[in-house]
Design a protein around this motif. Structure first.
Motif, PDB file in Angstrom:
ATOM      1  N   ASP A  43       0.814  -1.220   0.000  1.00 51.31           N
ATOM      2  CA  ASP A  43       0.000   0.000   0.000  1.00 51.31           C
ATOM      3  C   ASP A  43       0.846   1.268   0.000  1.00 51.31           C
ATOM      4  OD1 ASP A  43      -2.167  -1.679   0.225  1.00 51.31           O
ATOM      5  OD2 ASP A  43      -2.289  -1.484   2.411  1.00 51.31           O
ATOM      6  N   PHE A  44       2.168   1.100   0.161  1.00 52.40           N
ATOM      7  CA  PHE A  44       2.993   2.266   0.466  1.00 52.40           C
ATOM      8  C   PHE A  44       2.940   3.319  -0.639  1.00 52.40           C
ATOM      9  CE2 PHE A  44       6.026   3.152   3.900  1.00 52.40           C
ATOM     10  CZ  PHE A  44       6.378   4.422   3.537  1.00 52.40           C
ATOM     11  N   GLU A  45       3.115   2.895  -1.877  1.00 54.38           N
ATOM     12  CA  GLU A  45       3.179   3.881  -2.964  1.00 54.38           C
ATOM     13  C   GLU A  45       1.873   4.681  -3.054  1.00 54.38           C
ATOM     14  OE1 GLU A  45       4.010   2.371  -6.870  1.00 54.38           O
ATOM     15  OE2 GLU A  45       3.899   4.366  -7.780  1.00 54.38           O
ATOM     16  N   GLU A  46       0.739   3.983  -3.014  1.00 54.99           N
ATOM     17  CA  GLU A  46      -0.538   4.686  -3.149  1.00 54.99           C
ATOM     18  C   GLU A  46      -0.750   5.686  -2.017  1.00 54.99           C
ATOM     19  OE1 GLU A  46      -3.911   2.118  -3.309  1.00 54.99           O
ATOM     20  OE2 GLU A  46      -5.356   3.762  -3.388  1.00 54.99           O
ATOM     21  N   ARG A  47      -0.415   5.282  -0.801  1.00 52.96           N
ATOM     22  CA  ARG A  47      -0.627   6.174   0.336  1.00 52.96           C
ATOM     23  C   ARG A  47       0.339   7.349   0.302  1.00 52.96           C
ATOM     24  NH1 ARG A  47      -1.726   2.728   5.729  1.00 52.96           N
ATOM     25  NH2 ARG A  47      -2.132   4.862   6.457  1.00 52.96           N
ATOM     26  N   PHE A  48       1.564   7.111  -0.178  1.00 55.38           N
ATOM     27  CA  PHE A  48       2.505   8.226  -0.327  1.00 55.38           C
ATOM     28  C   PHE A  48       2.011   9.178  -1.420  1.00 55.38           C
ATOM     29  CE2 PHE A  48       6.274  10.250  -2.160  1.00 55.38           C
ATOM     30  CZ  PHE A  48       6.820  10.813  -1.020  1.00 55.38           C
ATOM     31  N   ARG A  49       1.540   8.615  -2.524  1.00 56.72           N
ATOM     32  CA  ARG A  49       1.020   9.432  -3.626  1.00 56.72           C
ATOM     33  C   ARG A  49      -0.142  10.306  -3.148  1.00 56.72           C
ATOM     34  NH1 ARG A  49       0.127   5.589  -7.209  1.00 56.72           N
ATOM     35  NH2 ARG A  49      -2.035   5.256  -6.606  1.00 56.72           N
ATOM     36  N   ASN A  50      -0.918   9.780  -2.205  1.00 60.10           N
ATOM     37  CA  ASN A  50      -2.064  10.528  -1.681  1.00 60.10           C
ATOM     38  C   ASN A  50      -1.665  11.563  -0.627  1.00 60.10           C
ATOM     39  OD1 ASN A  50      -3.775   9.105  -3.351  1.00 60.10           O
ATOM     40  ND2 ASN A  50      -4.291   7.583  -1.788  1.00 60.10           N
ATOM     41  N   GLY A  51      -0.371  11.676  -0.371  1.00 60.04           N
ATOM     42  CA  GLY A  51       0.109  12.707   0.543  1.00 60.04           C
ATOM     43  C   GLY A  51      -0.047  12.384   2.010  1.00 60.04           C
ATOM     44  N   GLU A  52      -0.102  11.082   2.354  1.00 59.12           N
ATOM     45  CA  GLU A  52      -0.317  10.714   3.751  1.00 59.12           C
ATOM     46  C   GLU A  52       0.924  10.873   4.615  1.00 59.12           C
ATOM     47  OE1 GLU A  52      -2.527   7.222   4.695  1.00 59.12           O
ATOM     48  OE2 GLU A  52      -3.528   7.196   2.760  1.00 59.12           O
ATOM     49  N   PHE A  53       2.137  10.899   4.011  1.00 57.03           N
ATOM     50  CA  PHE A  53       3.370  10.996   4.803  1.00 57.03           C
ATOM     51  C   PHE A  53       4.280  12.063   4.221  1.00 57.03           C
ATOM     52  CE2 PHE A  53       2.597   6.544   3.488  1.00 57.03           C
ATOM     53  CZ  PHE A  53       1.713   6.214   4.498  1.00 57.03           C
ATOM     54  N   THR A  54       5.008  12.714   5.122  1.00 56.55           N
ATOM     55  CA  THR A  54       6.080  13.622   4.685  1.00 56.55           C
ATOM     56  C   THR A  54       7.403  12.874   4.668  1.00 56.55           C
ATOM     57  OG1 THR A  54       4.925  15.517   5.594  1.00 56.55           O
ATOM     58  CG2 THR A  54       7.281  15.789   5.209  1.00 56.55           C
ATOM     59  N   PHE A  55       7.611  12.020   5.680  1.00 58.74           N
ATOM     60  CA  PHE A  55       8.846  11.234   5.764  1.00 58.74           C
ATOM     61  C   PHE A  55       8.497   9.755   5.575  1.00 58.74           C
ATOM     62  CE2 PHE A  55       9.868  15.145   7.969  1.00 58.74           C
ATOM     63  CZ  PHE A  55      11.141  15.431   7.488  1.00 58.74           C
ATOM     64  N   THR A  56       9.464   9.009   5.044  1.00 53.48           N
ATOM     65  CA  THR A  56       9.240   7.592   4.754  1.00 53.48           C
ATOM     66  C   THR A  56      10.395   6.751   5.280  1.00 53.48           C
ATOM     67  OG1 THR A  56      10.371   7.742   2.609  1.00 53.48           O
ATOM     68  CG2 THR A  56       7.987   8.144   2.629  1.00 53.48           C
ATOM     69  N   HIS A  57      10.068   5.539   5.673  1.00 51.09           N
ATOM     70  CA  HIS A  57      11.083   4.528   6.004  1.00 51.09           C
ATOM     71  C   HIS A  57      10.680   3.271   5.256  1.00 51.09           C
ATOM     72  CE1 HIS A  57      12.818   1.166   8.363  1.00 51.09           C
ATOM     73  NE2 HIS A  57      13.851   1.968   8.448  1.00 51.09           N
ATOM     74  N   THR A  58      11.479   2.909   4.261  1.00 50.59           N
ATOM     75  CA  THR A  58      11.096   1.818   3.361  1.00 50.59           C
ATOM     76  C   THR A  58      12.306   0.963   3.010  1.00 50.59           C
ATOM     77  OG1 THR A  58      11.634   3.006   1.318  1.00 50.59           O
ATOM     78  CG2 THR A  58       9.436   3.380   2.242  1.00 50.59           C
ATOM     79  N   ASN A  59      12.035  -0.147   2.329  1.00 49.25           N
ATOM     80  CA  ASN A  59      13.150  -0.891   1.760  1.00 49.25           C
ATOM     81  C   ASN A  59      13.695  -0.126   0.542  1.00 49.25           C
ATOM     82  OD1 ASN A  59      11.743  -1.684  -0.660  1.00 49.25           O
ATOM     83  ND2 ASN A  59      10.762  -3.357   0.459  1.00 49.25           N
ATOM     84  N   SER A  60      14.798  -0.618  -0.012  1.00 47.93           N
ATOM     85  CA  SER A  60      15.485   0.139  -1.068  1.00 47.93           C
ATOM     86  C   SER A  60      14.722   0.117  -2.388  1.00 47.93           C
ATOM     87  CB  SER A  60      16.910  -0.393  -1.267  1.00 47.93           C
ATOM     88  OG  SER A  60      16.897  -1.788  -1.471  1.00 47.93           O
TER      89      SER A  60
END
Length: 272
Positions: A43-60
């Motif tokens: 879900d990470f990409e969609e939620r980031f695209r929707n502006g839910e986070f300013t900072f991210t911690h993800t795999n590479s």
């Protein structure tokens, strides 16, 4: 309130246990209110695209996707295990199976990690293609385990004989051996990828540049002695996060991940 999206690795509960002390530490150091948000990898990409986070911690791999598609700013990577800020993906089997090469995997059963995992799926798929071995045609069967703790399930899947080969993150195997969960001598490492950056902090392209720089500096300056008050206890921050520190990478350090994604036809380069 500024939100940090933390990719779930093993489970949502584990993610919050690990990263809440770090979130509180960053609040203290930066004087900013942060909200930690656990996010499913898929879900990470969609939620980031929707502006839910300013900072991210993800795999590479997710870092590369968000960088290519949305201009994510690189902050810092984690240091952990034998490769420091990097990790590696391996194909492993039990020594007693007699499987010593990718060619020996023909007709065998393989267990992958999560599909968006660079060291649990992408690297191993790439290793097989590079060896001229098409996993879609030459394995008898492959699967991805459901639910949480997929990387451990993959290694246990081979350890207890349900599958012939596992797509194991070498860091997870290292840690399971260290914790006495499995024995290193029981495994044959059939193939192993070159190391590439491990989990990574990033910031949206719209984030305040001064705040991003202070966020980076707070991570890079964290030492094993730094503590934070959390739920009535004084906790060592790095120990809570399971890392030895944070390291500054350049975006070019992620090129091995990009090259694997292109060869395997995965996002952000996937074509149909």
């Amino acid at each position: 309130m500024i939100r940090i999206g933390y990719m779930n690795c093993n489970s949502e509960a584990e993610t919050m246990d690990r990263f809440m002390p770090l979130t509180r530490y960053l609040e203290k150091e930066l004087g900013v209110r942060f909200e930690a948000v656990p996010v499913d990898t898929q879900d990470f990409e969609e939620r980031f695209r929707n502006g839910e986070f300013t900072f991210t911690h993800t795999n590479s791999l997710l870092y590369v996707i968000l960088r290519e598609e949305y201009g994510l700013q690189l902050i810092a990577g984690e240091q952990r295990g034998q490769f420091g800020g990097r990790t590696s993906g391996g194909l492993i089997a039990l020594k007693k199976s007699g499987i010593k090469s990718i060619e020996d995997m023909r007709g065998k059963r393989l267990l992958f990690g999560p599909q968006m995992a660079p060291s649990g799926y992408l690297a191993q798929y790439d290793l097989m293609l590079n060896a001229g071995f098409d996993p879609e045609r030459e394995l008898s069967y492959y699967a991805i385990p459901p639910g949480s703790f997929k990387h451990e399930k993959v290694i246990y899947g081979v350890y207890f004989g349900e599958f012939d080969v596992a797509a194991a993150p070498m860091l997870d195997l290292e840690e399971m051996v260290r914790d006495g969960k499995v024995a290193a001598d029981d495994f044959e490492i059939i193939a192993q990828s070159e190391p590439f950056p491990y989990c990574t902090f990033g910031a949206s392209a719209e984030a305040d540049p001064e705040l991003v720089e202070r966020f980076r500096r707070a991570l890079l300056e964290l030492s094993p002695q730094d503590t934070v008050e959390y739920q009535g206890e004084r906790i060592k921050v790095l120990k809570s996060v399971w890392v030895e520190g944070f390291v500054q990478f350049s975006d070019a350090d992620y090129d091995p991940v990009r090259e694997m994604a292109r060869r395997v036809n995965m996002p952000p380069y996937q074509t149909f």
